[in-house]
Enzyme design. Structure first.
Site, PDB file in Angstrom:
ATOM      1  N   THR B 658       0.827  -1.208   0.000  1.00  0.00           N
ATOM      2  CA  THR B 658       0.000   0.000   0.000  1.00  0.00           C
ATOM      3  C   THR B 658       0.861   1.259   0.000  1.00  0.00           C
ATOM      4  O   THR B 658       0.467   2.276  -0.566  1.00  0.00           O
ATOM      5  CB  THR B 658      -0.951   0.025   1.215  1.00  0.00           C
ATOM      6  OG1 THR B 658      -0.188  -0.064   2.423  1.00  0.00           O
ATOM      7  CG2 THR B 658      -1.925  -1.141   1.164  1.00  0.00           C
ATOM      8  N   GLN B 662       0.707   4.361  -2.674  1.00  0.00           N
ATOM      9  CA  GLN B 662       0.545   5.773  -2.353  1.00  0.00           C
ATOM     10  C   GLN B 662       1.523   6.615  -3.161  1.00  0.00           C
ATOM     11  O   GLN B 662       1.180   7.683  -3.671  1.00  0.00           O
ATOM     12  CB  GLN B 662       0.770   6.030  -0.859  1.00  0.00           C
ATOM     13  CG  GLN B 662      -0.394   5.590   0.010  1.00  0.00           C
ATOM     14  CD  GLN B 662      -1.685   6.242  -0.444  1.00  0.00           C
ATOM     15  OE1 GLN B 662      -1.892   7.431  -0.318  1.00  0.00           O
ATOM     16  NE2 GLN B 662      -2.568   5.434  -1.023  1.00  0.00           N
ATOM     17  N   GLU B 729       1.144  12.032   0.472  1.00  0.00           N
ATOM     18  CA  GLU B 729       1.242  13.212  -0.394  1.00  0.00           C
ATOM     19  C   GLU B 729       2.618  13.465  -0.961  1.00  0.00           C
ATOM     20  O   GLU B 729       2.758  14.134  -1.997  1.00  0.00           O
ATOM     21  CB  GLU B 729       0.790  14.447   0.392  1.00  0.00           C
ATOM     22  CG  GLU B 729      -0.713  14.460   0.632  1.00  0.00           C
ATOM     23  CD  GLU B 729      -1.135  15.471   1.671  1.00  0.00           C
ATOM     24  OE1 GLU B 729      -1.599  16.556   1.292  1.00  0.00           O
ATOM     25  OE2 GLU B 729      -0.990  15.170   2.874  1.00  0.00           O
TER      26      GLU B 729
END
Lengths: 331, 763, 342
Positions: B658, B662, B729
């Site tokens: 995961t 991202q 981010e």
């Protein structure tokens, strides 16, 4: 979307009779009509579903050989089936490519040839009922001319409308000189050259085709054109896939060594209707397949271009797209 | 280049492993329930009516035709809507107290200062603003009736030309991302003394988040209690805000979001539709489902503002920075001030004694902007890292060498030591895997047939923040663990990573952990924004699982019939679903056996977790490096990005699968930002012109080539007890610059305005 | 612990919640509970909750919050009702006859449908107009527990095969009052659904709002994102751009129809393994598209897959995982002799 009466037509004759009524639309794939109905741009009170017509008459969806070497493509044939048909791929690669470079896999499975060539513009002001649009409401004004017009047309425009015809297949068809078969409510069949199907906006942007109410495209004939075998479709867009053309070119050439015996040229993404450029074709016929020839042809093709504030780049892009297409097809 | 290896952290059983997502099965079978999918009986459907002018007042709304349309229950307008006691008033607010970046107190203040449009007044401040609501028995009926509402406006001249709109006076600028002006040293002197300077303006356009799931709310009242099924990144923020609007205490409002179909910042807190749906539900006496149209995703729910950033860099002949100036001007609405903190990274990314940053705002009649994936760092690194690249070329210096030359060993702004960095390792790892050493530095030197080939790189960075979080955990009689935290699952893999954290701390498998999130009934957690979840909720889960383990150990040690009775606590380990003292086979028992003998009831612990003193003593950031190859067709202006190579140091990786996703997702966003995304506004009417997914271009599958990612091993326990720093981010930061830099390398053409459209490369 | 026979004389709603974890399940059960409570005057209607396999039997963290008699973790009851691991709901009248049921596939039945069914069985005297045909029904006298179980079993199977037909007429009676709404029969995932719809209801909205099949997603409603992709007669198509009424007579497959019971389709498993999703909202469309792509004449390269799948937008950017998933399934099929078998 307003409420409407839905009827599923079982045969061609009753379909076109029903379609001739006021405020009535045909639906096949639905990929353009239903989109526009959700925007309230299209507000038919009656919708005639023609998907079952091919059951009664399979030729409406079939791809068949024509005596003399052409191919007849039924109006209800799905984009996907035509694109991957071995005969189309081999003998009319420009048609196959124009289909595969359009839309998405799902949309191509749904949309028909007849519906696809009749698709409406993507002009954002046409698609937004909050903005004035002469095509939607004649006389209300054109929001694009002094608005955001990056995706609008530079050929075939008028003071009333600069909306781009967005389709790809039609560009190939107009270049090849396809023939359209139309069935009328009167029961008559008529044919017309593909180039006569669409009209430029002029003073009546609300009228886009020469079809009369209730008329259905039953077939499109791909002609037995010697240039068709050596043809391709080149499409330039803002992302690698699933986008409309900024500029595109459909080209077909018949070669004699390194000389172009004759050529067909269609331009997309830059005109208000599927655009055949005989200006370019004249400057290609009999000429050597060189960059200089291609540039001259491209210059001629865009000589009448009238850009607006945001789409001036299309003049250059359309020329270069055509040059590239000619370079590749003659390589 | 030396390669510093950090000591290998102790390898835990499942943490870090690339476990399949525990919610994977639900998602691939269509079984995951999103907000609009809860089957509540007797639900009515609502459709928002939006303005068609950008500025002015609604004089009247003729709803007679709409009300008569089939199935219509009620039409709400500013003239007939109930007054909401807690609805905020529009207009720019006085500055909030300054904070530490976009997630600090100032940002929280910004979120609570958000001014929605709740039909409480007749003002219109942007084209597309909600001005009415139609409620009907079916979606089709509501949609049709919404189109029948006739509005008369008093139209005022809108401010839409940002090149001509006045700049906000300094005291009215909202200081997100630090103070309006921050200075250290003397920039003018630094520039004057530089051997080489670069000064350019970089522009990023308006953008919109466009998550795949549109914003949706299903509101249901029972007496004076409200349940909201909501598509959100912040259930607590929605609960608190909606409660406040109605003058309710927060315990009267329950918000549920088990799955959210993407947010990227647009769902960090409520907008207008939540309260509108609740208001409608209360008035019509039925549950109301309100789903935004895709067009309504442009304007009413935030977007990224346009930035115009002027960057000046000065350096000595050998590349040492002598000065950095970074001024960012961004757009905001006339409803509230919101600053894109584009200069944040400039103050901390490179060693430089003379730095000046400043923000200005331009108020325009468009929708209010908000946080959008790496707000500030994504736009700011485009400007800064493009400028660094231009400086490198001006110095005839390798771009990586220039970064290393100005490597900051500690935070140059605060002087604090980094909690962890590993940026050198990132440059090395990515450059090596990319093959950067084979680069011919000359622009337009490399071709592959018709394509010009270009290579570019950039530094990536994002703050590592942490917020207070809570969790509750229960060991069940059968030896499975039930853990709950009121966080959100927006695609980051929270269900999975939290299960792994709990499993490891308890010595059981992730399959034996049931982790629940998404309801305000659960312990409060921060919104899934700012990349805080791993550090915040992860710490809480870690702490609660450890606390539960300790409690069970105590239970065993104090139980005369337990095989562990009499052992020393520090000798006891939890593994394989049992407690064992000193590794001895006769001093072990399962959790199930322990509980069975002690009442047979679940054993429960609740914790509240918060950042400690380390957050004051260290500067906490994640870093990375992005290397990009582009191919440009110079005649047609087409850009392709066949490969991107990244390396990031983001603390402990909770789940390798995961976490990679991202980064990949952030990189895809970077490609979109660089090449495709731009929200277009009609300059006369303020109308959003490309308000759909056909004309607002986000990357499609064919736009994306190979993305080769790597993580530098790092465990940062200053940031969080679980050692993670957040990864949601940082992936977008630096990417747009690396692409623009690569385009320059390919073509010799420097593009300083995004997106890099075809016409910007045709000449 | 209660036994089913304890509830003889009361209408009963039996909810089997299956083995798979689903965080929304508590909401469903809570909704049923509220629904039953709100149907005031319905003497004795109870919601009984039965766990299938798996450890997550109790539905509330705070056990007192749901007044829910737990019947048992007894798999035998599930087997008698032919339920297995699927979620299921049975509405049983006071004489023990199963009057309505829905079994599987993904989550529990639409509470609106359950409410309708409950209101039928709860009426003390069943109006002939409202009577729901239950095959094998006998006059309601002299029931024994054995009779009840046998009949319930037979009825359950009969109704489970055609779950909505039982209340199709009732649905028609509740149709919206426009002249264009009509009964539309759709063949979805091998089952016949009869829905009362206006022609303008898209297939997507018919599935999501009327049939309780929320697996197909609405991302844009204009055919621009692919989230609504379903199969129609084996081809991938966009359900938002076609009217439900246009699809009568066609064979529709949605994401809910891809798995076979507990067995995931290889493409679904490949998406999980390769992390071909993040938020999951585009995933149904991606998977349906991917399955169909392997039946379309695309080339075998990664670039071919990228182009083929470009009609499915993923804002989370899971494209590399999606491509990997498709290629993994393609290679496995090639090894197994080709063809897109489930």
């Amino acid at each position: 979307m307003i409420d409407f009466e839905y009827v599923r037509a079982t045969d061609l004759a009753s379909a076109v009779r029903a379609g001739a009524a006021a405020s009535t639309r045909f639906v096949a794939g639905g990929t353009n009509l239903i989109d526009l109905m959700k925007l309230d741009v299209e507000r038919p009170s009656h919708v005639v579903d023609i998907n079952d017509l091919a059951r009664r008459d399979p030729s409406l969806a079939a791809i068949t050989e024509l005596p003399g070497g052409g191919l007849r493509v039924g109006g209800l044939a799905r984009m996907r089936d035509v694109a991957w048909d071995a005969r189309v791929r081999e003998r009319y690669p420009v048609v196959s490519q124009s289909l595969l470079l359009a839309a998405s896999g799902q949309l191509r499975n749904m949309a028909t040839i007849g519906g696809n060539v009749l698709q409406r513009t993507r002009c954002p002001y046409f698609r937004d009922t909050a903005m004035p649009c002469n095509k939607r409401e004649p006389g209300s004004g054109c929001s694009a001319i002094h608005g955001i017009n990056r995706t609008e047309a530079i050929l075939g425009t008028s003071e009333q409308c600069i909306a781009t015809y967005p389709g790809d297949l039609a560009v190939a068809l107009v270049a090849l000189g396809a023939t359209v078969h139309v069935h009328s409510p009167s029961g008559q069949e008529r044919t017309l050259p593909f180039a006569s199907l669409h009209v430029a906006p002029g003073t009546h942007p609300d009228r886009e085709t020469t079809l009369r109410p209730g008329e259905l495209i039953t077939a499109i004939d791909l002609p037995a054109l010697s240039a068709a075998r050596r043809s391709l479709y080149l499409k330039v867009r803002d992302r690698a896939s699933y986008a409309f053309a900024l500029a595109s070119a459909a080209v077909a050439v018949e070669m004699d060594g390194r000389t172009i015996r004759n050529a067909r040229v269609g331009l997309g993404g830059v005109a208000t209707k599927p655009w055949r450029s005989q200006e370019a074709e004249r400057l290609l016929a009999g000429k050597p397949a060189t960059e200089a020839t291609f540039h001259a042809a491209a210059d001629a093709a865009l000589a009448a271009a009238r850009p607006h504030r945001d789409n001036a780049f299309k003049v250059t892009l359309a020329k270069r797209t055509l040059v590239r297409a000619l370079t590749e097809v003659t390589a | 280049m030396t390669w510093h290896r950090k000591p290998r952290p102790k390898r835990a059983a499942s943490l870090g492993q690339p476990l399949d997502r525990v919610d994977g099965r639900l998602k691939v079978t269509g079984g995951a329930r999103y907000a609009a999918e809860f089957a509540v009986p007797n639900v009515a459907h609502a459709v928002i009516v939006t303005s068609t002018i950008a500025r002015g007042r609604v004089l009247s709304m003729d709803t007679s035709a709409a009300e008569k349309a089939p199935g219509v229950i009620k039409v709400f307008t500013p003239f007939n809507s109930p007054r909401l006691p807690g609805a905020p008033k529009p207009g720019p607010k006085p500055p909030a107290p300054s904070g530490q970046g976009a997630q600090g107190p100032a940002a929280r203040g910004a979120l609570s200062m958000r001014v929605p449009t709740l039909l409480q007044d007749d003002g219109v401040r942007y084209n597309g603003q909600p001005i009415g609501l139609v409620v009907a028995d079916t979606f089709e009926h509501a949609r049709e009736a919404a189109n029948l509402v006739r509005v008369r406006y008093e139209n005022e001249a809108a401010v839409l030309d940002w090149s001509k709109a006045p700049l906000n006076r300094p005291e009215e600028v909202h200081p997100l991302g630090g103070e309006r002006t921050v200075t250290r040293g003397d920039v003018s002197q630094g520039l004057a003394g530089a051997a080489v300077t670069v000064e350019q303006t970089y522009i990023t356009p308006l953008e919109n988040h466009n998550p795949m799931e549109v914003h949706s709310t299903l509101a249901q009242w029972e007496g004076d209690s409200l349940t909201l099924y909501e598509s959100t990144q912040g259930i607590t923020s929605v609960r608190n805000t909606v409660a406040r609007h109605f003058g309710l205490t927060p315990d009267k409002v329950r918000v549920v979001a088990y799955f959210t179909g993407g947010g990227f910042g647009s769902k960090g807190g409520p907008w207008s539709h939540e309260t509108l749906a609740a208001m409608a539900a209360r008035e019509v006496g039925r549950p109301v489902k309100l789903v935004l149209t895709r067009r309504q995703m442009f304007g009413p729910v935030g977007g990224r503002p346009r930035t115009e950033q002027r960057v000046a860099l000065g350096a000595s002949r050998d590349g040492v920075l002598t000065a950095i100036r970074h001024h960012s001007k961004s757009t905001t609405s006339t409803i509230e001030d919101w600053v894109e903190p584009a200069t944040s990274q400039t103050r901390m990314l490179y060693e430089c004694p003379n730095v000046e940053t400043q923000y200005d705002l331009v108020r325009v009649n468009v929708g209010t902007p908000t946080f959008m994936r790496a707000p500030g760092e994504s736009t700011g690194t485009f400007a800064l890292e493009s400028a660094m690249d231009e400086l490198a070329y001006a110095l005839k210096m390798d771009p990586v060498a220039l970064r290393l030359k100005n490597y900051a060993e500690k935070d140059p702004e605060s002087g604090k030591p980094w909690s962890s960095k590993s940026l050198r390792e990132c440059y090395e790892s990515a450059a090596t895997r990319f093959g950067w050493s084979r680069r011919n530095p000359e622009p337009r030197s490399t071709r592959d047939g018709r394509w010009l080939v270009g290579w570019g790189m950039a530094t990536a960075t994002y703050p590592a923040r942490r917020a207070p979080a809570g969790a509750v955990a229960r060991m069940m009689p059968d030896g499975t663990a039930w853990v709950r935290a009121g966080t959100q699952e927006i695609g980051c893999g929270t269900y999975t990573s939290m299960s792994q954290i709990a499993a490891d701390a308890l010595g059981i498998t992730p399959a034996q952990v049931r982790f629940e999130l998404g309801s305000t009934d659960m312990p409060e957690n921060p919104a899934s924004t700012g990349s805080v979840t791993a550090a915040s909720t992860g710490s809480a889960i870690h702490d609660v699982a450890v606390a539960l383990r300790q409690k069970l150990i105590q239970l065993a040690l104090n139980d005369p019939q337990s095989p562990l009775h009499g052992s020393i606590e520090s000798d006891v380990r939890a593994a394989d679903g049992r407690l064992t003292a000193g590794g001895l086979l006769n001093r072990t028992e399962t959790f199930a056996a322990l509980i069975a003998r002690n009442g047979g009831q679940p054993v429960e612990v609740t914790v509240a977790s918060r950042p400690g003193a380390d957050s004051q003593q260290y500067s906490m950031h994640s870093f990375g490096a992005v290397f990009t190859e582009v191919r440009v067709d110079p005649e047609l202006g087409i850009v392709r990005v066949p490969r991107i190579v990244t390396a990031h140091a983001v603390g402990r990786i909770l789940n390798a699968k995961t976490a990679r996703s991202q980064i990949v997702g952030g990189v895809v966003w970077g490609v979109g930002m660089a090449l495709e995304e731009e929200t277009l506004i009609d300059p006369r009417t303020g109308r959003y012109v490309n308000a759909d997914l056909a004309e607002y271009h986000v990357p499609v599958n064919a736009d994306i080539g190979t993305i080769d990612t790597a993580f530098i091993e790092q465990v940062d326990e200053h940031v969080s007890s679980v050692g993670a720093k957040g990864v949601g981010e940082i992936g977008i930061t630096g990417v747009a610059a690396s692409i623009a830099n690569a385009v320059y390398h390919a073509t010799g053409k420097r593009v300083r305005e995004l997106p890099i459209r075809v016409e910007r490369l045709l000449t | 612990m209660h036994r089913l026979s304890d509830f003889r004389g009361s209408p009963v709603v039996l909810a089997f919640h299956g083995a798979q974890w689903d965080p929304a399940r508590a909401e469903h059960i809570e909704t049923y509970n509220r629904l039953i409570a709100s149907l005031g005057g319905v003497a004795g209607t109870r919601l009984l909750q039965i766990g299938g396999t798996g450890p997550w039997r109790d539905l509330s963290f705070t056990d007192a919050s749901l007044s829910l008699p737990v019947l048992a973790a007894d798999l035998a009851i599930a087997e008698r009702y032919g339920v297995g691991n699927d979620p299921a709901v049975f509405v049983i009248d006071s004489t023990g006859v199963v009057r309505w049921s829905q079994v599987g596939p993904i989550s529990l039945a639409n509470p609106t449908d359950v409410a309708r069914a409950i209101s039928v069985v709860a009426a003390p005297f069943v109006d002939a107009r409202d009577e729901v045909e239950a095959p094998n029904e006998e006059p309601s006298t002299g029931w024994t527990r054995r009779d009840f179980v046998a009949t319930a079993l037979a009825a359950a199977f009969a109704l489970a095969l055609r779950p909505v037909e039982a209340h199709a007429e009732r649905a028609a009676a509740l149709a919206p009052p426009t002249h264009t709404a009509r009964l539309v029969t759709l063949m979805v995932n091998g089952r016949e659904l009869s829905l009362s719809l206006e022609p303008r209801v898209t297939l997507l909205d018919a599935l999501r709002e009327y049939a309780g099949l929320t697996g197909s997603k609405k991302g844009c409603d204009h055919g621009q994102c692919g989230s609504c992709t379903v199969h129609i007669d084996g081809r991938r198509e966009l359900s938002c751009l076609t009217f439900a009424v246009m699809q009568e007579g066609r064979r529709i497959t949605t994401i809910e129809g891809l798995a076979t019971g507990d067995q995931l389709h290889p493409m679904q498993q490949a998406f999980i393994t390769n992390d071909g999703f993040q938020c999951g909202y585009c995933t149904s469309g991606q998977v349906m598209s991917a399955v169909a792509v392997l039946d379309e004449p695309w080339g075998p390269t990664d670039d071919d897959v990228r182009e083929a799948m470009s009609g499915n937008i993923c804002r989370c950017g899971a494209y590399p995982g999606i491509v990997a998933a498709v290629q993994e399934v393609r290679r496995a099929q090639a090894t197994n002799g080709g063809g897109n078998r489930q």
